[in-house]
Scaffold this active site. Structure first.
Site, short mmCIF file in Angstrom:
data_model
loop_
_atom_site.label_atom_id
_atom_site.label_comp_id
_atom_site.label_asym_id
_atom_site.label_seq_id
_atom_site.Cartn_x
_atom_site.Cartn_y
_atom_site.Cartn_z
N TRP A 1 0.80 -1.23 0.00
CA TRP A 1 0.00 0.00 0.00
C TRP A 1 0.83 1.27 0.00
CZ3 TRP A 1 -2.15 -2.64 4.81
CH2 TRP A 1 -2.93 -3.74 4.44
N HIS A 2 2.00 1.22 -0.60
CA HIS A 2 2.85 2.42 -0.63
C HIS A 2 2.88 3.04 -2.02
CE1 HIS A 2 5.18 0.73 3.09
NE2 HIS A 2 3.97 1.15 3.38
N TYR A 3 1.76 2.97 -2.72
CA TYR A 3 1.70 3.59 -4.05
C TYR A 3 1.84 5.10 -3.93
CZ TYR A 3 -3.05 2.84 -2.28
OH TYR A 3 -4.15 2.72 -1.46
N HIS A 4 2.41 5.68 -4.98
CA HIS A 4 2.71 7.12 -4.95
C HIS A 4 2.83 7.63 -6.37
CE1 HIS A 4 6.38 4.66 -4.78
NE2 HIS A 4 6.94 5.58 -5.56
#
Length: 589
Positions: A525-528
């Site tokens: 969940w570390h999309y950027h």
């Protein structure tokens, strides 16, 4: 998480295809903990107390879209001197036990009802994921790990190091704690050091090569403290927070040389439409803090983005910008499941290994093993070993899911004992994008991350799995697990099915670590990205080509800061709030 927000956060296998009943809106005295938090349906500037407090002014100095990881500290800070309206599409976290307690972490993600704190989406790559839909954003549904960005990262993005080092403690002093390590976490920690991830740096928030124990937003009682609690430092006379307020679009005045944001249109929980407007002061701004998915999505729906794409959906073009929603990244995660023949205390991320090979090593344990948990729908989860993955993707019907649930209840509790060792790519070079499916802000856009499309990412994953193998074979770890060294290949084979996604599996996964990486990729969940500095926004996060509009959140990052981004996203909210105040007050003095 990720949460982004949080951090956004931890394990995607816990994201689920199931619907549970925990998503109801809570009618509880603690729901609106602070007097300035109200349901969106209460919005009526001309008749409420807000109107009296502002001397009859029906407008705001700042309208912030998204009460998440960045939005809460930003609103709190700006409210010290100016009127702020904070609009959050979800509810509050305060009376939601699934959000508030660590042992319910997986249940919050398993709730896919319309009022859930998490909103599931599946990327076009076939990977399950979640977006926050609650005040506090990703900090309300993530794994809680807190660690700062490196000094090198701060220099590279051009932030004021002194202000950064003042902004992190502002967050930490309010909601961050030192974890009490479980036996599992200690075994992984010692195994990482033995495997060569050294030195051991002890407990620290700093980003240092080696093995360390980081902070957590869970206290010693297992209670979560989210970015929403940072609102307690706000000026209650100048802050108005509306929950269940879903912004439909940003409103612009296009009569001048440049389009200027003048307000927003939002719907309340009853479906009624409202319009919130900015004051006439030239410094007044709409600030979008809706996360790496929500911020580019809102810009596109509001008419800022690639002209051809907008016209296909009959969206009036305010500004043609080809970069909105482009060059997004997600940090691919691969995990190894380790069964243990004893009760394993639940733990989320507490220790981390920061390697010089471009991968991070973390661990979690103990979810899905109580009687209640086995009977609960937490889906793609923990030691269930991915029974659902035995069903071909096209056959994963509602009936098949129900049958899976029935089978799960008959499994012995021993099947659920164990933990995961996680490896993830630090700076993925593979890039993706989002594109609108329609103009309904409630619907997820099409999201593509193109995991491992760049060969360097795949090579790093193989390096990471080999490090995990060394940890599994270390003396410290085998003394705890009682596993023999010959079990490593079996664990990799078992983990092919423990990591559930919609990607077809191959029979040679244990022989080819490259294939294992591609087949078992999930998310942390570390999309950027999607609103990058220099492409969509300036270095002070003002949207290029438009006045009165900024984006302040993880969508502006080209790398995910630190091992887990939530600390830096909260810091950025505080940092930019102080920066804006200093600049504006200096001009007005």
């Amino acid at each position: 998480m990720a949460f982004v927000g949080g951090d956004l956060y931890l394990l995607v296998w816990i994201t689920t295809l199931f619907t549970v009943s925990q998503g109801a809106q809570y009618d509880h005295p603690a729901q609106y903990r602070y007097p300035f938090i109200k349901p969106a349906s209460s919005f009526s500037p001309s008749s409420d107390t807000w109107h009296a407090q502002t001397g009859g002014v029906d407008s705001y100095d700042y309208i912030i879209v998204g009460g998440g990881t960045a939005g809460c500290p930003l609103a709190t800070t700006l409210s010290q001197n100016y009127t702020v309206l904070l609009l959050e599409r979800g509810g509050t976290p305060f009376a939601n036990a699934n959000v508030s307690f660590m042992q319910n972490f997986h249940i919050a993600l398993a709730d896919t009802s319309e009022t859930s704190a998490s909103q599931m989406f599946i990327s076009t790559d076939g990977v399950f994921n979640s977006r926050a839909r609650v005040l506090g954003g990703g900090t309300s549904i993530n794994a809680g790990f807190y660690t700062r960005a490196s000094a090198r990262y701060i220099r590279r993005v051009g932030w004021d190091a002194k202000l950064v080092n003042e902004s992190y403690p502002w967050v930490e002093n309010q909601i961050v704690h030192k974890p009490e390590l479980t036996r599992w976490q200690r075994a992984v920690r010692d195994g990482m050091v033995e495997a060569g991830i050294s030195p051991f740096n002890g407990f620290t928030y700093d980003h240092l090569y080696g093995t360390k124990v980081g902070g957590t937003i869970f206290d010693r009682f297992g209670r979560r403290h989210t970015a929403a609690e940072l609102l307690s430092s706000a000026n209650p006379e100048k802050l108005n927070v509306l929950v269940h307020a879903t912004v439909q679009k940003i409103v612009f005045d296009t009569s001048g040389k440049k389009p200027r944001a003048t307000g927003v249109i939002f719907k309340d929980e009853k479906g009624k439409t409202h319009r919130a407007i900015l004051s006439k002061r030239v410094e007044s701004e709409v600030i979008v803090s809706s996360g790496a998915i929500g911020s580019p999505q809102l810009l596109l729906i509001s008419g800022i983005g690639p002209k051809a794409d907008l016209e296909k959906l009959n969206i009036s073009v305010v500004l043609d910008n080809e970069f909105v929603g482009k060059n997004m990244s997600d940090n691919p995660l691969n995990t190894i499941f380790v069964p243990i023949n004893e009760t394993v205390k639940p733990s989320l991320i507490q220790t981390v290994g920061i390697t010089k090979l471009g991968v991070y090593i973390e661990a979690s344990s103990g979810f899905g093993q109580s009687t209640d948990s086995i009977h609960c729908d937490h889906g793609i989860a923990s030691a269930e070993i991915g029974q659902l993955s035995t069903i071909p993707p096209k056959q994963r019907t509602h009936e098949a899911i129900l049958e899976y649930r029935r089978r799960k209840r008959n499994l012995p509790i021993e099947t659920f004992k164990g933990g995961f060792i996680l490896e993830k790519i630090a700076k993925p070079l593979s890039k993706g994008h989002i594109s609108l499916m329609n103009t309904n802000i409630n619907d997820n856009p099409a999201i593509t991350f193109n995991y491992f499309s760049h060969p360097a990412d795949l090579a790093k994953c193989v390096d990471g799995i080999r490090i995990v193998e060394k940890i599994l074979e270390s003396t410290h770890f085998t003394n705890y697990t009682q596993l023999d060294k010959e079990a490593v290949e079996k664990l990799i084979n078992m983990s092919v099915h423990a990591n559930v996604n919609l990607i077809p599996k191959h029979t040679n996964d244990t022989k080819s670590l490259e294939q294992f990486c591609k087949d078992t990729v999930i998310t942390i969940w570390h999309y950027h990205g999607g609103c990058h500095v220099g492409k969509v926004v300036s270095s002070d996060y003002k949207v290029l080509g438009v006045d009165g509009l900024r984006v302040i959140d993880g969508s502006t990052f080209d790398d995910s800061p630190g091992t887990n981004p939530q600390a830096t996203v909260m810091m950025l909210g505080r940092y930019m709030g102080v920066k804006i105040l200093r600049e504006r007050l200096g001009e007005e003095a």
